[in-house]
Design a protein around this motif. Structure first.
Motif, PDB file in Angstrom:
ATOM      1  N   ASN A   1       0.824  -1.207   0.000  1.00  0.00           N
ATOM      2  CA  ASN A   1       0.000   0.000   0.000  1.00  0.00           C
ATOM      3  C   ASN A   1       0.859   1.258   0.000  1.00  0.00           C
ATOM      4  OD1 ASN A   1      -2.514  -1.169  -0.131  1.00  0.00           O
ATOM      5  ND2 ASN A   1      -2.684  -1.407   2.086  1.00  0.00           N
ATOM      6  N   LEU A   2       1.953   1.260   0.757  1.00  0.00           N
ATOM      7  CA  LEU A   2       2.872   2.406   0.738  1.00  0.00           C
ATOM      8  C   LEU A   2       3.476   2.603  -0.645  1.00  0.00           C
ATOM      9  CD1 LEU A   2       4.863   2.263   4.084  1.00  0.00           C
ATOM     10  CD2 LEU A   2       3.357   4.067   3.292  1.00  0.00           C
ATOM     11  N   LEU A   3       3.881   1.516  -1.271  1.00  0.00           N
ATOM     12  CA  LEU A   3       4.464   1.603  -2.609  1.00  0.00           C
ATOM     13  C   LEU A   3       3.466   2.187  -3.596  1.00  0.00           C
ATOM     14  CD1 LEU A   3       6.850   0.915  -4.474  1.00  0.00           C
ATOM     15  CD2 LEU A   3       5.778  -1.303  -4.828  1.00  0.00           C
ATOM     16  N   ILE A   4       2.245   1.725  -3.554  1.00  0.00           N
ATOM     17  CA  ILE A   4       1.211   2.254  -4.450  1.00  0.00           C
ATOM     18  C   ILE A   4       0.970   3.730  -4.164  1.00  0.00           C
ATOM     19  CG2 ILE A   4      -1.254   2.118  -4.995  1.00  0.00           C
ATOM     20  CD1 ILE A   4      -0.987  -0.941  -4.544  1.00  0.00           C
ATOM     21  N   PHE A   5       0.929   4.127  -2.908  1.00  0.00           N
ATOM     22  CA  PHE A   5       0.725   5.524  -2.546  1.00  0.00           C
ATOM     23  C   PHE A   5       1.830   6.404  -3.117  1.00  0.00           C
ATOM     24  CE2 PHE A   5       1.747   8.967   0.419  1.00  0.00           C
ATOM     25  CZ  PHE A   5       0.572   9.691   0.338  1.00  0.00           C
ATOM     26  N   PHE A   6       3.091   5.986  -2.963  1.00  0.00           N
ATOM     27  CA  PHE A   6       4.193   6.794  -3.458  1.00  0.00           C
ATOM     28  C   PHE A   6       4.220   6.856  -4.986  1.00  0.00           C
ATOM     29  CE2 PHE A   6       6.213   5.986   0.791  1.00  0.00           C
ATOM     30  CZ  PHE A   6       6.138   7.314   1.195  1.00  0.00           C
ATOM     31  N   ILE A   7       3.863   5.810  -5.650  1.00  0.00           N
ATOM     32  CA  ILE A   7       3.826   5.822  -7.112  1.00  0.00           C
ATOM     33  C   ILE A   7       2.761   6.789  -7.604  1.00  0.00           C
ATOM     34  CG2 ILE A   7       3.211   4.440  -9.138  1.00  0.00           C
ATOM     35  CD1 ILE A   7       4.653   2.093  -7.816  1.00  0.00           C
ATOM     36  N   ILE A   8       1.602   6.783  -6.968  1.00  0.00           N
ATOM     37  CA  ILE A   8       0.509   7.644  -7.408  1.00  0.00           C
ATOM     38  C   ILE A   8       0.800   9.107  -7.125  1.00  0.00           C
ATOM     39  CG2 ILE A   8      -1.907   8.244  -6.937  1.00  0.00           C
ATOM     40  CD1 ILE A   8      -2.423   5.248  -6.598  1.00  0.00           C
ATOM     41  N   THR A   9       1.394   9.410  -5.979  1.00  0.00           N
ATOM     42  CA  THR A   9       1.581  10.808  -5.596  1.00  0.00           C
ATOM     43  C   THR A   9       2.865  11.429  -6.117  1.00  0.00           C
ATOM     44  OG1 THR A   9       2.591  10.147  -3.503  1.00  0.00           O
ATOM     45  CG2 THR A   9       0.212  10.545  -3.510  1.00  0.00           C
ATOM     46  N   THR A  10       3.739  10.648  -6.706  1.00  0.00           N
ATOM     47  CA  THR A  10       4.992  11.185  -7.209  1.00  0.00           C
ATOM     48  C   THR A  10       4.724  12.050  -8.431  1.00  0.00           C
ATOM     49  OG1 THR A  10       6.190   9.254  -6.428  1.00  0.00           O
ATOM     50  CG2 THR A  10       7.276  10.599  -8.091  1.00  0.00           C
ATOM     51  N   SER A  11       5.330  13.191  -8.447  1.00  0.00           N
ATOM     52  CA  SER A  11       5.220  14.090  -9.596  1.00  0.00           C
ATOM     53  C   SER A  11       6.377  13.798 -10.536  1.00  0.00           C
ATOM     54  CB  SER A  11       5.264  15.541  -9.125  1.00  0.00           C
ATOM     55  OG  SER A  11       5.246  16.395 -10.226  1.00  0.00           O
ATOM     56  N   PHE A  12       6.052  13.283 -11.672  1.00  0.00           N
ATOM     57  CA  PHE A  12       7.084  12.933 -12.631  1.00  0.00           C
ATOM     58  C   PHE A  12       7.453  14.142 -13.475  1.00  0.00           C
ATOM     59  CE2 PHE A  12       4.870   8.960 -11.780  1.00  0.00           C
ATOM     60  CZ  PHE A  12       5.950   8.170 -11.416  1.00  0.00           C
ATOM     61  N   VAL A  13       8.717  14.271 -13.796  1.00  0.00           N
ATOM     62  CA  VAL A  13       9.206  15.371 -14.610  1.00  0.00           C
ATOM     63  C   VAL A  13       9.312  14.891 -16.041  1.00  0.00           C
ATOM     64  CG1 VAL A  13      11.136  16.933 -15.017  1.00  0.00           C
ATOM     65  CG2 VAL A  13      10.466  16.373 -12.694  1.00  0.00           C
ATOM     66  N   LYS A  14       8.677  15.619 -16.956  1.00  0.00           N
ATOM     67  CA  LYS A  14       8.774  15.314 -18.373  1.00  0.00           C
ATOM     68  C   LYS A  14       9.988  16.059 -18.915  1.00  0.00           C
ATOM     69  CE  LYS A  14       4.924  13.008 -19.051  1.00  0.00           C
ATOM     70  NZ  LYS A  14       4.854  11.702 -19.624  1.00  0.00           N
ATOM     71  N   GLU A  15      11.056  15.334 -19.172  1.00  0.00           N
ATOM     72  CA  GLU A  15      12.290  15.964 -19.623  1.00  0.00           C
ATOM     73  C   GLU A  15      12.265  16.192 -21.119  1.00  0.00           C
ATOM     74  OE1 GLU A  15      15.867  14.352 -18.191  1.00  0.00           O
ATOM     75  OE2 GLU A  15      15.112  14.071 -16.175  1.00  0.00           O
ATOM     76  N   ALA A  16      13.064  17.156 -21.542  1.00  0.00           N
ATOM     77  CA  ALA A  16      13.115  17.495 -22.956  1.00  0.00           C
ATOM     78  C   ALA A  16      13.846  16.424 -23.751  1.00  0.00           C
ATOM     79  CB  ALA A  16      13.791  18.847 -23.145  1.00  0.00           C
ATOM     80  N   GLY A  17      14.953  15.936 -23.253  1.00  0.00           N
ATOM     81  CA  GLY A  17      15.665  14.856 -23.921  1.00  0.00           C
ATOM     82  C   GLY A  17      16.897  15.273 -24.684  1.00  0.00           C
ATOM     83  N   VAL A  18      17.224  16.548 -24.720  1.00  0.00           N
ATOM     84  CA  VAL A  18      18.433  17.019 -25.397  1.00  0.00           C
ATOM     85  C   VAL A  18      19.147  18.022 -24.512  1.00  0.00           C
ATOM     86  CG1 VAL A  18      17.592  16.671 -27.756  1.00  0.00           C
ATOM     87  CG2 VAL A  18      17.190  18.834 -26.631  1.00  0.00           C
ATOM     88  N   GLU A  19      20.437  18.185 -24.746  1.00  0.00           N
ATOM     89  CA  GLU A  19      21.226  19.189 -24.027  1.00  0.00           C
ATOM     90  C   GLU A  19      21.291  20.462 -24.861  1.00  0.00           C
ATOM     91  OE1 GLU A  19      23.062  19.523 -21.110  1.00  0.00           O
ATOM     92  OE2 GLU A  19      21.919  17.792 -20.448  1.00  0.00           O
ATOM     93  N   VAL A  20      21.127  21.581 -24.208  1.00  0.00           N
ATOM     94  CA  VAL A  20      21.262  22.875 -24.880  1.00  0.00           C
ATOM     95  C   VAL A  20      22.210  23.746 -24.071  1.00  0.00           C
ATOM     96  CG1 VAL A  20      18.984  22.819 -25.962  1.00  0.00           C
ATOM     97  CG2 VAL A  20      19.228  23.814 -23.722  1.00  0.00           C
ATOM     98  N   ASN A  21      22.839  24.690 -24.740  1.00  0.00           N
ATOM     99  CA  ASN A  21      23.697  25.672 -24.075  1.00  0.00           C
ATOM    100  C   ASN A  21      22.825  26.850 -23.671  1.00  0.00           C
ATOM    101  OD1 ASN A  21      26.079  24.203 -24.479  1.00  0.00           O
ATOM    102  ND2 ASN A  21      26.245  24.969 -26.565  1.00  0.00           N
ATOM    103  N   ARG A  22      22.500  26.901 -22.391  1.00  0.00           N
ATOM    104  CA  ARG A  22      21.620  27.961 -21.905  1.00  0.00           C
ATOM    105  C   ARG A  22      22.356  29.289 -21.850  1.00  0.00           C
ATOM    106  NH1 ARG A  22      19.585  25.516 -16.436  1.00  0.00           N
ATOM    107  NH2 ARG A  22      21.681  24.683 -16.443  1.00  0.00           N
ATOM    108  N   ALA A  23      21.605  30.341 -22.057  1.00  0.00           N
ATOM    109  CA  ALA A  23      22.163  31.682 -21.944  1.00  0.00           C
ATOM    110  C   ALA A  23      22.450  31.988 -20.479  1.00  0.00           C
ATOM    111  CB  ALA A  23      21.184  32.704 -22.519  1.00  0.00           C
TER     112      ALA A  23
END
Length: 137
Positions: free
Chosen positions: A26-48
């Protein structure tokens, strides 16, 4: 009574682990549901560089803009026309998300402006532009 006397005579005692296993699952299911996943861009860029850049923990959806104008979301290249529908879908799934647009310093600002417009048209009003800190972070 026969079985109780038999276990007392043998001296074996055991612990029922089923309730603990249920609790852990039950704890595992709770943490999976409440975790906020980050949608990454997938490439490296040179930021200003920006001397006033502030590190923010918030920003669940990352959009990258490459120097040649390519737009990347969720580790795949997308067309500018696909940004709004993708943002709308993500906004329905998680309405509290915010967007960080990480544009390469050699990219055109027109592409950045079009991506920002598409994100806001998709329903997310909190949009930040990613930059490296003054110390070159």
């Amino acid at each position: 009574m026969q079985s109780r006397r038999h276990t007392e005579e043998s001296g074996e005692t055991g612990i029922d682990l089923a309730p603990m296993l249920d609790f852990v699952l039950n704890l595992l299911i709770f943490f999976i549901i409440t975790t906020s996943f980050v949608k990454e861009a997938g490439v490296e860029v040179n930021r200003a560089d920006a001397s006033t850049a502030v590190h923010r923990e918030k920003g669940n959806i990352l959009i990258a803009i490459r120097p040649n104008g390519e737009i990347w979301m969720d580790r795949q290249q997308v067309d500018i026309r696909a940004v709004r529908p993708l943002i709308e879908r993500l906004h329905v799934e998680r309405p509290d998300d915010s967007v960080v647009i990480v544009a390469d310093k050699a990219s055109k600002t027109a592409v950045l402006a079009r991506v920002m417009d598409a994100v806001r048209a998709g329903g997310i009003q909190e949009v930040a532009v990613g930059a490296a800190g003054g110390s070159g972070e």
